[in-house]
Design a protein around this motif. Structure first.
Motif, PDB file in Angstrom:
ATOM      1  N   PRO A   1      10.387 -60.905 -21.584  1.00  0.00           N
ATOM      2  CA  PRO A   1      10.432 -61.584 -22.685  1.00  0.00           C
ATOM      3  C   PRO A   1       9.909 -63.087 -22.243  1.00  0.00           C
ATOM      4  CG  PRO A   1      12.019 -60.223 -23.151  1.00  0.00           C
ATOM      5  CD  PRO A   1      11.518 -60.087 -21.722  1.00  0.00           C
ATOM      6  N   ALA A   2      10.253 -63.401 -21.208  1.00  0.00           N
ATOM      7  CA  ALA A   2      10.157 -64.837 -20.560  1.00  0.00           C
ATOM      8  C   ALA A   2       8.550 -64.692 -20.116  1.00  0.00           C
ATOM      9  CB  ALA A   2      10.786 -65.186 -19.227  1.00  0.00           C
ATOM     10  N   ASP A   3       7.855 -63.814 -19.811  1.00  0.00           N
ATOM     11  CA  ASP A   3       6.426 -63.928 -19.540  1.00  0.00           C
ATOM     12  C   ASP A   3       5.503 -63.782 -20.499  1.00  0.00           C
ATOM     13  OD1 ASP A   3       7.636 -63.971 -16.847  1.00  0.00           O
ATOM     14  OD2 ASP A   3       7.724 -61.822 -16.602  1.00  0.00           O
ATOM     15  N   ILE A   4       6.054 -63.708 -21.583  1.00  0.00           N
ATOM     16  CA  ILE A   4       5.042 -63.149 -22.861  1.00  0.00           C
ATOM     17  C   ILE A   4       4.015 -64.372 -22.912  1.00  0.00           C
ATOM     18  CG2 ILE A   4       4.752 -63.168 -25.228  1.00  0.00           C
ATOM     19  CD1 ILE A   4       7.249 -61.329 -25.502  1.00  0.00           C
ATOM     20  N   GLU A   5       4.373 -65.685 -22.961  1.00  0.00           N
ATOM     21  CA  GLU A   5       3.467 -66.695 -23.014  1.00  0.00           C
ATOM     22  C   GLU A   5       2.424 -66.744 -22.041  1.00  0.00           C
ATOM     23  OE1 GLU A   5       3.329 -71.685 -23.618  1.00  0.00           O
ATOM     24  OE2 GLU A   5       5.129 -70.692 -23.125  1.00  0.00           O
ATOM     25  N   ALA A   6       2.644 -66.562 -20.790  1.00  0.00           N
ATOM     26  CA  ALA A   6       1.804 -66.562 -19.682  1.00  0.00           C
ATOM     27  C   ALA A   6       0.824 -65.313 -19.774  1.00  0.00           C
ATOM     28  CB  ALA A   6       2.495 -66.414 -18.268  1.00  0.00           C
ATOM     29  N   PHE A   7       1.369 -64.208 -20.348  1.00  0.00           N
ATOM     30  CA  PHE A   7       0.723 -62.823 -20.361  1.00  0.00           C
ATOM     31  C   PHE A   7      -0.292 -62.965 -21.646  1.00  0.00           C
ATOM     32  CE2 PHE A   7       0.164 -58.506 -21.463  1.00  0.00           C
ATOM     33  CZ  PHE A   7      -0.513 -57.852 -20.499  1.00  0.00           C
ATOM     34  N   LEU A   8       0.005 -63.683 -22.726  1.00  0.00           N
ATOM     35  CA  LEU A   8      -0.747 -63.938 -23.749  1.00  0.00           C
ATOM     36  C   LEU A   8      -2.151 -64.888 -23.629  1.00  0.00           C
ATOM     37  CD1 LEU A   8       1.333 -64.512 -27.237  1.00  0.00           C
ATOM     38  CD2 LEU A   8      -0.704 -63.023 -27.052  1.00  0.00           C
ATOM     39  N   ASN A   9      -1.777 -65.891 -22.593  1.00  0.00           N
ATOM     40  CA  ASN A   9      -2.832 -66.659 -22.031  1.00  0.00           C
ATOM     41  C   ASN A   9      -3.838 -65.926 -21.423  1.00  0.00           C
ATOM     42  OD1 ASN A   9      -1.470 -69.118 -23.224  1.00  0.00           O
ATOM     43  ND2 ASN A   9      -0.557 -69.668 -21.405  1.00  0.00           N
TER      44      ASN A   9
END
Length: 227
Positions: free
Chosen positions: A142-150
């Motif tokens: 969950p903590a990595d979703i923003e970076a993965f979306l980027n």
């Protein structure tokens, strides 16, 4: 067998409609993905004859053995990949599936982007989230979703439409469904694939736009013959 599948589909649809109504939602907001892994093409045909059009398969190779002919016979059929995707199967997956629900790592994202660019086919993608942060399970933390979306949506231009999860087997799935809903809201993603045969009604009440239902439609999976 076909009558059983028809009745099971009717029962599941009624339960989805009731769960949606309780949540102040419309039944049309939820896509029923009939999980046909390990089941024969004849059983899938029975579901198609009962009006079902969206199916889910776990393995590219198994789907290749059943669905090209079915797609020819039933032009409205929509096929989702709901199992892990190996990078060496990306070409086949992009060519066969309409939706890939298990985008779960940068290497796969890069391979999908290359194949979509090459082929021109662009199946919608869901990011698989490891909501329970289980070490043995695939998915983005969950903590990595923003970076993965980027990476996936912004840098690679993948058609990411939503999030998907498989809750830990020994935990209350509702907690994970509510969490995934919140993660999707923060990420400005409209679609949520969550809920299976045992808990799809809970998932509908908590915002699922797709539920993946197998045994409640097709019955238990065929037993594997001893070697």
């Amino acid at each position: 067998m076909s009558q059983d599948i028809q009745q099971n589909l009717s029962d599941v649809r009624q339960q989805i409609a009731a769960a949606a109504d309780k949540a102040g939602r419309r039944e049309e907001e939820i896509s029923l993905v009939a999980v046909s892994k390990t089941h024969a093409a004849e059983q899938i045909e029975a579901a198609l004859e009962a009006g079902q059009r969206v199916f889910g398969e776990n393995r590219v190779q198994e789907a290749q053995s059943k669905f090209p002919a079915l797609k020819t016979s039933w032009p409205g059929l929509e096929l989702h990949l709901i199992g892990p995707l190996q990078t060496n199967k990306v070409k086949e997956a992009v060519g066969l599936f309409d939706v890939i629900q298990t985008l779960d790592r940068p290497k796969l994202a890069q391979a999908l982007a290359r194949e979509m660019q090459r082929s021109g086919s662009r199946p919608d993608c869901f990011i698989q989230v490891n909501t329970g942060e289980e070490t043995q399970k695939s998915g983005i933390a969950p903590a990595d979703i923003e970076a993965f979306l980027n990476l996936t949506r912004d840098d690679l231009g993948l058609p990411v439409v939503g999030l998907m999860c498989i809750p830990p087997i020994d935990e209350n799935p509702a907690l994970h469904f509510a969490f995934l809903n919140e993660l999707a809201r923060r990420s400005r993603l409209a679609q949520l694939s969550m809920g299976m045969s045992a808990d799809y009604e809970q998932a509908v009440r908590l915002g699922a736009t797709a539920v993946r239902v197998g045994s409640a439609i097709f019955g238990s999976r065929p037993a594997v013959s001893p070697s």
